[in-house]
Motif scaffolding. Structure first.
Motif, mmCIF file in Angstrom:
data_model
loop_
_atom_site.group_PDB
_atom_site.id
_atom_site.type_symbol
_atom_site.label_atom_id
_atom_site.label_comp_id
_atom_site.label_asym_id
_atom_site.label_seq_id
_atom_site.Cartn_x
_atom_site.Cartn_y
_atom_site.Cartn_z
ATOM 1 N N LYS A 99 38.563 53.834 93.963
ATOM 2 C CA LYS A 99 39.155 55.041 94.697
ATOM 3 C C LYS A 99 39.366 56.027 93.723
ATOM 4 C CE LYS A 99 41.265 52.242 97.915
ATOM 5 N NZ LYS A 99 42.824 51.769 98.886
ATOM 6 N N GLU A 100 39.600 56.023 92.247
ATOM 7 C CA GLU A 100 39.724 56.826 91.416
ATOM 8 C C GLU A 100 38.754 57.657 91.132
ATOM 9 O OE1 GLU A 100 40.198 53.102 88.803
ATOM 10 O OE2 GLU A 100 40.240 53.834 90.729
ATOM 11 N N LEU A 101 37.482 57.319 91.343
ATOM 12 C CA LEU A 101 36.367 58.170 91.261
ATOM 13 C C LEU A 101 35.886 58.723 92.499
ATOM 14 C CD1 LEU A 101 34.270 55.516 88.956
ATOM 15 C CD2 LEU A 101 35.909 57.589 88.162
ATOM 16 N N LYS A 102 36.583 58.774 93.657
ATOM 17 C CA LYS A 102 36.121 59.388 94.757
ATOM 18 C C LYS A 102 35.829 60.922 94.880
ATOM 19 C CE LYS A 102 40.884 59.913 97.012
ATOM 20 N NZ LYS A 102 41.613 59.404 98.120
ATOM 21 N N ASP A 103 36.586 61.538 93.864
ATOM 22 C CA ASP A 103 36.489 63.071 93.750
ATOM 23 C C ASP A 103 35.401 63.505 92.768
ATOM 24 O OD1 ASP A 103 38.506 63.413 95.254
ATOM 25 O OD2 ASP A 103 40.139 63.425 93.795
ATOM 26 N N LEU A 104 34.940 62.285 91.680
ATOM 27 C CA LEU A 104 33.934 62.713 90.935
ATOM 28 C C LEU A 104 32.679 62.102 91.322
ATOM 29 C CD1 LEU A 104 32.969 63.051 88.075
ATOM 30 C CD2 LEU A 104 33.484 60.742 87.257
ATOM 31 N N ASN A 106 30.070 60.868 94.807
ATOM 32 C CA ASN A 106 29.715 61.104 96.194
ATOM 33 C C ASN A 106 29.336 59.847 96.673
ATOM 34 O OD1 ASN A 106 28.912 61.856 98.607
ATOM 35 N ND2 ASN A 106 27.032 63.118 98.161
ATOM 36 N N TYR A 107 30.280 59.274 97.508
ATOM 37 C CA TYR A 107 30.147 57.842 98.124
ATOM 38 C C TYR A 107 29.361 57.897 99.365
ATOM 39 C CZ TYR A 107 33.480 55.823 94.790
ATOM 40 O OH TYR A 107 33.803 55.210 93.589
ATOM 41 N N ASP A 112 25.744 56.394 94.030
ATOM 42 C CA ASP A 112 27.214 56.505 93.478
ATOM 43 C C ASP A 112 27.879 55.563 93.990
ATOM 44 O OD1 ASP A 112 26.626 58.740 92.379
ATOM 45 O OD2 ASP A 112 27.628 60.161 93.244
#
Length: 378
Positions: A99-104, A106-107, A112
């Motif tokens: 979850k901490e990479l959701k801004d980095l 593109n799921y 990604d």
């Protein structure tokens, strides 16, 4: 040992673009006792998507992989390599994205999603060696950007590129064309050297003799005149006899030797005709000595052989042998032609050869050979 187990989250290209897992060389990870190949949810989704996309190799491989996964539903894993290292394929769709990479990341993108899954697993298993296994450039750089380890799938694991539809049609047309050609005369042509050995490359050397220069001829003629000058002393002009004393028989039989002086006419004929003509013949020999030497030089020779390997007779078919460059082809000695005449023909051909060498055309049915005599053109 650097560790007893390594966890490799596989990208879809390992399952679709590479040879079967059991045929791969796993020695790059032989420092581990066990390799866990983890198939995560993004890869499962990609396999399901690809299996419904046509009948090309990707679609066929995706369907085969999906069938393999279905057989693993109960066990959840299978051994694909038994030792050094032991390799286990495990289907684990339960792992979620970080979850901490959701801004980095593109799921919405599968690559990604895979990176997010590997990152979350690593965060939950800090003591384990966790890596991404892929052959694609984008996931490699994305993994590096979030401090994940990634191993590159070796190039020699990949299957050869698949032919496109156009290439497959072209291959089919070529096969059809080859089939049609086999229904016609089909010639095989090869070459053998003077010893009869088949060769693809023939190398030899040929000596050319240059004519003597005018200065050299003049010098030799002067030396000849000095050694054999015109005679001006013809002895006594009176006829004389003497007893022959060379052998016993001549002595017993009383055989005598008679000296007959040369007449004025003979002396004039020697001075005005015979001696000048002898000098002319000597000069002719000197000026043409290079031709005499050339005739004694062995002619280079090799043989072309041709055979009809088609299914139809080659009656009235023609095979043309053509030589280009600084040499000429000369016909071999024919039946009934003497070697002296052949030498003259060859010498004449050498002197007349210019530009494109002579070419000869032969009828073929069903096997023939011809010997080419040739020499470099000056």
């Amino acid at each position: 040992m650097s560790g007893c187990r390594i966890y490799l989250f596989v990208d879809t290209n390992l399952l679709i673009q590479c040879r079967p897992l059991g045929e791969l060389d796993w020695s790059p990870w032989d420092s581990f006792e066990e390799v866990q190949l983890i198939v995560s949810r993004p890869v499962l989704r990609e396999i399901d998507y690809r299996k419904n996309k046509g009948n090309d190799r990707v679609g066929n491989r995706a369907r085969a992989v999906a069938a393999m996964f279905r057989k693993m539903i109960n066990a959840g894993q299978k051994v694909v390599h038994t030792s050094s290292p032991r390799v286990i394929l495990a289907v684990e769709p339960q792992h979620s994205y970080a979850k901490e990479l959701k801004d980095l990341l593109n799921y919405q993108e599968r690559d990604d999603q895979l990176i997010g899954t590997v990152y979350e697993f690593k965060q939950c298993n800090q003591d384990k060696d966790v890596r991404l296994l892929t052959h694609d450039t984008n996931p490699l750089f994305t993994a590096k950007g979030v401090a994940l380890k990634a191993d590159m799938i070796p190039d020699n694991w990949l299957l050869p590129p698949e032919n496109t539809e156009t290439e497959r049609k072209l291959a089919a047309l070529k096969a059809e064309n080859a089939l049609l050609k086999r229904a016609e005369p089909s010639f095989a042509i090869w070459c053998v050297d003077a010893s009869g050995t088949e060769t693809e490359r023939y190398e030899d050397s040929y000596a050319w003799f240059e004519p003597l220069s005018d200065a050299q001829v003049d010098e030799l003629m002067q030396r000849l005149k000095n050694c054999f000058p015109m005679q001006d002393d013809f002895g006594s002009r009176v006829q004389a006899e003497r007893a022959a004393a060379h052998t016993a028989i001549e002595t017993i039989m009383g055989i005598k030797q008679v000296f007959t002086p040369a007449t004025d006419e003979e002396i004039a004929q020697y001075r005005d005709e015979a001696y000048p003509q002898w000098l002319e013949r000597c000069e002719y020999v000197l000026r043409n000595h290079h031709r005499a030497l050339q005739r004694k030089t062995p002619i280079l020779k090799f043989t072309f052989l041709s055979q009809n390997r088609g299914t139809r007779p080659a009656t009235d078919a023609l095979v043309t042998i053509e030589a280009e460059g600084n040499f000429n082809v000369t016909p071999p000695l024919h039946d009934g032609q003497d070697e002296e005449q052949n030498d003259e023909d060859i010498s004449l051909a050498k002197e007349q050869a210019t530009g494109l060498a002579a070419c000869r055309t032969f009828g073929v049915s069903p096997l023939f050979s011809t010997t080419a005599l040739f020499s470099p053109k000056r």
